[in-house]
Design a protein around this motif. Structure first.
Motif, mmCIF file in Angstrom:
data_model
loop_
_atom_site.group_PDB
_atom_site.id
_atom_site.type_symbol
_atom_site.label_atom_id
_atom_site.label_comp_id
_atom_site.label_asym_id
_atom_site.label_seq_id
_atom_site.Cartn_x
_atom_site.Cartn_y
_atom_site.Cartn_z
ATOM 1 N N ALA A 102 -37.212 36.707 47.243
ATOM 2 C CA ALA A 102 -37.216 37.271 48.594
ATOM 3 C C ALA A 102 -36.850 36.186 49.596
ATOM 4 O O ALA A 102 -37.542 35.171 49.697
ATOM 5 N N PRO A 103 -35.740 36.383 50.346
ATOM 6 C CA PRO A 103 -35.380 35.386 51.356
ATOM 7 C C PRO A 103 -36.367 35.413 52.520
ATOM 8 O O PRO A 103 -37.020 36.425 52.773
ATOM 9 N N GLU A 106 -36.311 36.909 59.235
ATOM 10 C CA GLU A 106 -35.855 36.341 60.502
ATOM 11 C C GLU A 106 -37.015 35.937 61.401
ATOM 12 O O GLU A 106 -36.900 35.011 62.197
ATOM 13 N N THR A 107 -38.129 36.622 61.303
ATOM 14 C CA THR A 107 -39.282 36.311 62.157
ATOM 15 C C THR A 107 -40.448 35.764 61.344
ATOM 16 O O THR A 107 -41.594 35.832 61.762
ATOM 17 N N GLY A 108 -40.159 35.209 60.169
ATOM 18 C CA GLY A 108 -41.201 34.679 59.297
ATOM 19 C C GLY A 108 -41.490 35.632 58.165
ATOM 20 O O GLY A 108 -40.973 36.748 58.107
ATOM 21 N N GLY A 109 -42.309 35.221 57.254
ATOM 22 C CA GLY A 109 -42.617 36.052 56.095
ATOM 23 C C GLY A 109 -41.418 36.159 55.177
ATOM 24 O O GLY A 109 -40.447 35.435 55.293
ATOM 25 N N SER A 110 -41.490 37.092 54.242
ATOM 26 C CA SER A 110 -40.423 37.303 53.266
ATOM 27 C C SER A 110 -39.825 38.679 53.419
ATOM 28 O O SER A 110 -40.522 39.637 53.714
ATOM 29 N N ASN A 111 -38.532 38.777 53.172
ATOM 30 C CA ASN A 111 -37.835 40.054 53.215
ATOM 31 C C ASN A 111 -37.864 40.658 51.812
ATOM 32 O O ASN A 111 -37.014 40.357 50.983
ATOM 33 N N LEU A 112 -38.846 41.505 51.551
ATOM 34 C CA LEU A 112 -38.989 42.110 50.228
ATOM 35 C C LEU A 112 -38.027 43.267 49.992
ATOM 36 O O LEU A 112 -37.944 43.797 48.889
ATOM 37 N N ASN A 113 -37.281 43.658 51.019
ATOM 38 C CA ASN A 113 -36.336 44.768 50.893
ATOM 39 C C ASN A 113 -34.936 44.327 50.488
ATOM 40 O O ASN A 113 -34.086 45.166 50.206
ATOM 41 N N ASP A 114 -34.669 43.040 50.498
ATOM 42 C CA ASP A 114 -33.315 42.547 50.229
ATOM 43 C C ASP A 114 -33.369 41.346 49.287
ATOM 44 O O ASP A 114 -33.032 40.235 49.670
ATOM 45 N N LEU A 115 -33.812 41.573 48.057
ATOM 46 C CA LEU A 115 -33.964 40.491 47.087
ATOM 47 C C LEU A 115 -32.607 39.952 46.649
ATOM 48 O O LEU A 115 -31.619 40.686 46.603
ATOM 49 N N LEU A 129 -36.977 30.752 49.965
ATOM 50 C CA LEU A 129 -37.136 31.999 49.223
ATOM 51 C C LEU A 129 -38.521 32.022 48.601
ATOM 52 O O LEU A 129 -39.087 30.974 48.305
ATOM 53 N N ASP A 130 -39.047 33.220 48.398
ATOM 54 C CA ASP A 130 -40.374 33.391 47.813
ATOM 55 C C ASP A 130 -40.305 34.330 46.624
ATOM 56 O O ASP A 130 -39.412 35.181 46.534
ATOM 57 N N THR A 131 -41.288 34.194 45.722
ATOM 58 C CA THR A 131 -41.421 35.205 44.684
ATOM 59 C C THR A 131 -41.776 36.508 45.401
ATOM 60 O O THR A 131 -42.531 36.503 46.377
ATOM 61 N N PRO A 132 -41.210 37.623 44.967
ATOM 62 C CA PRO A 132 -41.383 38.884 45.701
ATOM 63 C C PRO A 132 -42.724 39.567 45.412
ATOM 64 O O PRO A 132 -42.793 40.578 44.731
ATOM 65 N N THR A 133 -43.783 38.948 45.918
ATOM 66 C CA THR A 133 -45.123 39.502 45.748
ATOM 67 C C THR A 133 -45.852 39.433 47.079
ATOM 68 O O THR A 133 -45.450 38.705 47.982
ATOM 69 N N LEU A 134 -46.939 40.181 47.185
ATOM 70 C CA LEU A 134 -47.736 40.174 48.409
ATOM 71 C C LEU A 134 -49.052 39.426 48.251
ATOM 72 O O LEU A 134 -49.642 39.003 49.232
#
Length: 145
Positions: A102-103, A106-115, A129-134
């Motif tokens: 997960a990239p 734009e405002t912080g955090g991870s974009n889990l919708n566009d891996l 980039l982050d692993t796509p988990t919460l």
């Protein structure tokens, strides 16, 4: 075949091959000297979690030459993750990942919708980039020098 015909054919065949050899040895236009034609790619992996407010991340730094085909394996959640340099040029490198990530949003955090499993790292900028988990995972920060 005469000697002059042989020389002409040799010149016609070998001249383009010699030119290809010169082009094939050229490094990118960044002017950076380093272990790879594009310099050095640095990856800082750091664990995180969403349930322990006192969690202290354990960052690990890995470097590899920014040259096509260079790869490194790093820890991820219960598995290993491989990053490979896919393209070098113009002051950036394209990196492929063995797993979708997960990239940074734009405002912080991870974009889990566009891996993504391929991304670009530009010289002078960070790519995160982050692993796509919460609930917990790893964050990977890439820099090119």
């Amino acid at each position: 075949m005469t000697a002059s015909t042989t020389r002409l054919l040799t010149t016609v065949v070998l001249a383009p091959l010699a030119a290809l050899g010169v082009v094939g040895c050229r490094s990118d236009d960044s002017g950076t000297e380093g272990p790879g034609p594009g310099g050095t790619l640095t990856i800082v992996s750091s664990d995180w979690n969403g349930w322990d407010p006192e969690h202290t991340p354990t960052p690990r730094t890995t470097t590899l030459p920014a040259s096509v085909g260079s790869s490194v394996t790093v820890d991820s959640i219960g598995e290993t993750l491989t990053f490979e340099v896919a393209r070098v040029g113009g002051g950036e490198v394209a990196v492929s990942s063995s797993r979708e990530l997960a990239p940074e949003g734009e405002t912080g955090g991870s974009n889990l919708n566009d891996l993504v499993d391929e991304f670009t790292v530009e010289r002078g900028a960070e790519t995160v980039l982050d692993t796509p988990t919460l609930d917990g995972g790893y964050s990977y920060t890439f820099t090119l020098s």
